[in-house]
Design a protein around this motif. Structure first.
Motif, short mmCIF file in Angstrom:
data_model
loop_
_atom_site.label_atom_id
_atom_site.label_comp_id
_atom_site.label_asym_id
_atom_site.label_seq_id
_atom_site.Cartn_x
_atom_site.Cartn_y
_atom_site.Cartn_z
N GLU A 116 15.18 11.40 6.35
CA GLU A 116 14.00 12.01 5.73
C GLU A 116 13.17 10.90 5.11
N ARG A 117 11.85 10.93 5.36
CA ARG A 117 10.97 9.89 4.82
C ARG A 117 9.86 10.50 3.98
N SER A 118 9.49 9.80 2.92
CA SER A 118 8.31 10.15 2.14
C SER A 118 7.51 8.87 1.91
N HIS A 119 6.18 8.99 1.95
CA HIS A 119 5.31 7.82 1.86
C HIS A 119 4.67 7.74 0.48
N ASP A 120 4.36 6.51 0.07
CA ASP A 120 3.77 6.26 -1.24
C ASP A 120 2.29 6.65 -1.23
N ASP A 121 2.00 7.82 -1.77
CA ASP A 121 0.62 8.31 -1.78
C ASP A 121 -0.24 7.66 -2.85
N SER A 122 0.33 6.75 -3.64
CA SER A 122 -0.48 6.06 -4.64
C SER A 122 -1.37 5.00 -4.00
N LEU A 123 -1.07 4.60 -2.77
CA LEU A 123 -1.90 3.63 -2.07
C LEU A 123 -3.19 4.30 -1.62
N PRO A 124 -4.35 3.74 -1.97
CA PRO A 124 -5.62 4.41 -1.63
C PRO A 124 -5.78 4.70 -0.14
N TRP A 125 -5.34 3.78 0.73
CA TRP A 125 -5.55 4.02 2.16
C TRP A 125 -4.65 5.15 2.67
N GLU A 198 -12.42 -0.34 8.89
CA GLU A 198 -13.11 -0.51 7.61
C GLU A 198 -12.20 -1.12 6.55
N VAL A 199 -10.94 -0.71 6.54
CA VAL A 199 -10.01 -1.13 5.49
C VAL A 199 -9.43 -2.52 5.77
N THR A 200 -9.33 -2.91 7.05
CA THR A 200 -8.69 -4.18 7.40
C THR A 200 -9.62 -5.09 8.19
N PRO A 201 -10.80 -5.41 7.65
CA PRO A 201 -11.73 -6.25 8.42
C PRO A 201 -11.23 -7.67 8.64
N HIS A 202 -10.31 -8.15 7.79
CA HIS A 202 -9.85 -9.54 7.89
C HIS A 202 -8.37 -9.65 8.27
N THR A 203 -7.53 -8.74 7.74
CA THR A 203 -6.08 -8.88 7.96
C THR A 203 -5.61 -8.29 9.27
N GLY A 204 -6.19 -7.17 9.70
CA GLY A 204 -5.74 -6.50 10.92
C GLY A 204 -4.45 -5.72 10.75
N HIS A 205 -4.01 -5.53 9.50
CA HIS A 205 -2.79 -4.73 9.28
C HIS A 205 -2.82 -4.10 7.89
N LEU A 206 -1.97 -3.12 7.69
CA LEU A 206 -1.80 -2.44 6.42
C LEU A 206 -0.34 -2.52 5.98
N ARG A 207 -0.11 -2.45 4.68
CA ARG A 207 1.25 -2.42 4.16
C ARG A 207 1.54 -1.02 3.64
N LEU A 208 2.67 -0.47 4.07
CA LEU A 208 3.07 0.89 3.69
C LEU A 208 4.42 0.85 3.00
N ARG A 209 4.49 1.49 1.84
CA ARG A 209 5.77 1.63 1.16
C ARG A 209 6.25 3.06 1.33
N HIS A 210 7.48 3.21 1.80
CA HIS A 210 8.03 4.55 1.94
C HIS A 210 9.50 4.58 1.56
N ARG A 211 9.94 5.77 1.18
CA ARG A 211 11.33 6.00 0.81
C ARG A 211 12.02 6.70 1.96
N THR A 212 13.12 6.13 2.38
CA THR A 212 13.90 6.72 3.46
C THR A 212 15.23 7.20 2.91
N ARG A 213 15.51 8.46 3.11
CA ARG A 213 16.79 9.02 2.70
C ARG A 213 17.61 9.34 3.93
N CYS A 214 18.79 8.73 4.02
CA CYS A 214 19.70 8.97 5.14
C CYS A 214 20.80 9.93 4.69
N LEU A 215 21.10 10.91 5.55
CA LEU A 215 22.13 11.90 5.26
C LEU A 215 23.14 11.92 6.40
N ARG A 216 24.40 12.12 6.06
CA ARG A 216 25.41 12.31 7.10
C ARG A 216 26.50 13.24 6.58
#
Length: 239
Positions: A116-125, A198-216
């Motif tokens: 299960e994954r959840s993404h950091d919605d505090s990032l403006p992009w 628009e967001v990456t005119p120079h870098t060509g990439h974005l950084r994403l922080r997410h939480r991954t929960r593994c279950l078994r």
């Protein structure tokens, strides 16, 4: 609902996370693993020495020389009962029939695992991306509830990883297709492409922080006579 035993959270880079995740999902010994869907975790498992079968309707070509591929669709898995030590289902079906079939193909003592994954919605992009693609039509039932409610599996273990991931345009489009209101249209993806430029005119990439929960969880079953394998299995061997 099953009890959850947690094993902590680590912050790791995405390059290492998939390999560590794969090792945890399959258990603590080399195993015969069924991976539902064609994904990178299956290839990490194969590289770690597991015997891996990839099954799903997204099987199109041979992507790893040590992986066996099977075209399959629907809730019924085209394998004899007690065929696998572990079933890795990155996207666990909520359907009781699908979970029962996973239990059927597991050997006594075998494990089913999911993510299960959840993404950091505090990032403006990320907030902008969600505005473009919309929210899914319905919230999925948590995997812990799906597993714990069947009575087919024992205590549920979990481990959490907080990850940073670098996304290029292709990666962002995959993310948009996964988290948006389904189906995500070509027009919506075109807007995502414009936003990326628009967001990456120079870098060509974005950084994403997410939480991954593994279950078994371990399947609750004893040795039983094997049923004959189902027919009409389409096997890919492209060597």
């Amino acid at each position: 609902m099953g009890e959850v035993r947690g094993s902590g959270r680590r912050v790791v880079d995405h390059d290492d996370a998939s390999a560590r995740m794969a090792k945890w999902l399959a258990g603590d010994r080399l195993a015969c693993v069924l991976h539902l869907g064609d994904g990178t975790i299956a290839y990490h498992l194969a590289d770690q020495g597991h015997e891996v079968v990839v099954a799903g309707d997204d099987v199109r070509s041979r992507r790893h020389r040590d992986v066996l591929y099977v075209r399959a669709s629907g809730d019924r898995l085209p394998f004899a009962e007690s065929s696998f030590d572990a079933v890795v289902a990155p996207h666990l079906s909520e359907a009781p029939t699908a979970l029962a079939d996973i239990a059927r193909v597991l050997r006594p003592g075998g494990v089913v695992s999911t993510i299960e994954r959840s993404h950091d919605d505090s990032l403006p992009w990320v907030r902008r991306l969600r505005e473009i693609v919309g929210e899914p039509g319905h919230a999925e039932r948590p995997a812990i509830d799906s597993l714990g409610g069947t009575g087919l599996f024992g205590e549920i273990e979990s481990t959490d990883l907080a990850q940073w991931q670098t996304l290029d345009l292709a990666g962002l489009l995959r993310l948009a297709s996964e988290i948006g209101r389904q189906p995500v249209s070509e027009a919506t993806l075109a807007r995502v492409k414009d936003a990326f430029s628009e967001v990456t005119p120079h870098t060509g990439h974005l950084r994403l922080r997410h939480r991954t929960r593994c279950l078994r969880a371990t399947v609750l079953k004893t040795d039983e006579p094997s049923a004959p394998p189902p027919a009409e299995t389409l096997l890919f061997d492209l060597r």
